[in-house]
Each structure stands twice: as structure tokens, then as C-alpha cells.
Design a protein around this motif. Sequence first.
Motif: not given
Length: 327
Positions: A44-50, A175-178, A257-265
Motif C-alpha cells: 500500500l505504501l509503495c503503490r504496488g500489488h501483491v 514482474d508486475r507484482f511488487l 535474474g532480477a531485472s532493474p525493475r526488481g532493483a527499484t522495487a
Amino acid sequence: MSAPTPETAENSDRARTSLEALRTEIAKAVVGQDPAVTGLVVALLCRGHVLLEGVPGVAKTLLVRALAASLELETKRVQFTPDLMPSDVTGSLVYDTHTSEFSFQQGPVFTNLLLADEINRTPPKTQSSLLEAMEERQVTVDGTPRPLPEPFLVAATQNPVEYEGTYPLPEAQLDRFLLKLTVPLPSREEEINVLTRHAEGFNPRDLAAAGVRPVAGAADLAAARAAVANVSVSAEIAGYVVDICRATRESPSLTLGASPRGATALLSTARAWAWLTGRDYVIPDDVKALALPTLRHRIQLRPEAEMEGVTADSVITAILAHVPVPR
């Protein structure tokens, strides 16, 4: 980042208190599962999805319903089935015989908290109808983009053991899920507590009778998100996050492996966790605390490693043990 004013600091403290109260309210309906509750708050704090994964009967749906009941937010539930169509989620144009015109009928995705129950039971075409909603926070019907309410969170559940008749989520959608949160079986003591509650008349379909009430709302979330945005990140911490994600790309046990999106997440979730624990700066322990739920669904095991019993969590844990921690 600007220094917080006394009023901003007061709003931040009030929002933190409200969000911490969510745990107490959810505990009135769900026994244990504190890590999953914390993960939902972080999202909720990160505006992400679970994505919630667990065997049937461990209160995945009840957990999300209790979260919704504890928030002054609109919530809707979609039971994903093999015959569910994309328009059943996003909405569609409906012909009005009185006006002889087409009007847009909103689907259940137009809400603050969407419970996507058993998301892996619906075909990829319908699963993908959520992609735009999750990433762009809008849906496009007949060429017209329609914004979704704010805040907006998708909490999807899936069963990890029963794969017959299911459609595993593709990497692009995972990958769209935080966060990917695992909901384990309860301990013996927790299970006795569950049975005791039911023996005393607890009805999981009537959360109001269990005393679950709203303790936080959109204003609290807005204040909390503003506070999280002011959590500072040193160059050493940013480098630590990058080193962890780069190590996943070099692991011999992984094909992906984890993408740059994963790093920002990972950086976003670490900042949210730092704020929840009362700090305005990130330390390595914040990164470690959120590494598993943030990265476990963004990496892919090699078949031979999987046959040897290696898991995504064990790979990430080993990487955390070997990547140098900044001092």
C-alpha cells in the motif's frame, strides 16, 4: 528531499500509528500471518500489488477481506474462473435502448482494493486484462483510456499445489507484482486458536461481528506515502541493492535474474519498511528484510537446480549471505 516540517512529521506519525493499528484489526479475524499483513501494508505504501500464494484453507482470501474491512476504502472481489472474460474484469460498452447510444459499464477493477481470487484459474487473455490496470492504473476500452481510482491495489491469490486446469502466470505479469507473499500453514498453537475462535462462534463471512472496523483511510495512506518519499537512501545502500540483483543474474542456479525493475522495487520496499520501523533512512537490514518477498517471483530456477531441491528463497538467502554488506 526537503526537510519535514513539524506538521508533516505529526501527520507522518499519525499515519504510522493508523497503519500499525491494521495489524490489530486484522488479527481479530486472521490468526498469525504477520509477515503477510506487513507485506500488504508495504505494498500500500509503495503503490504496488501483491500475489498471495498458499495451499487452500490458510485464510488468503480472509486476510485480504480483513485488510479491506480495516481500511476506509472501496473493495471488490473477482473469482477467477476458466470462462471469465476480460470485459468481466475491466467493464464493457453497453447499448442503451432509451438513448440509442453506447455507455461504459465499469467492471470490478474500478475500486481501491481488488481481490483477484485464484488468478491462475483464468486464461492468459483475461489475466492480461489486469496488466494495464496494474502498471498504468487505467483501462482502455474501445480506444478510450479510463483512469482507476486512487489508491488502487490488486491482491491476487493462487494455489501452489493444484496445477490441473490452471494457467501459471507468465513472467511479464509476475514482474508486475511488487511482492509475492507466501501464506504458510499455521503452527499447532495457532491452529488451536483458530478452532477455539470457530467454536466460540466466529464467522469469517461476518467480519463486523468479529469487531473488525476501519482504522485507516486514504488520507493516512497519502500522508504515509509522502513520508516514505522522504526516506533517504545513501549511495552505499543503492549499491548494495544493485549488487544483490546483479548477483541473481550471475547465479548458476538461475536462468533468469532480477531485472532493474526488481532493483527499484527492492529499494522502494526497503524505504517503506524503514519508515514503518520509525526511521527516515534505509539500512542494510531493511533491504534484507524485504529481499525474499520482493525478488522470489522475479527469478527463474534452472530445471536441474529445481530437481535438486533448490528453491528461489534458498538462492536469494545464499546471495544475501555472500554479497558484502556496506558499513
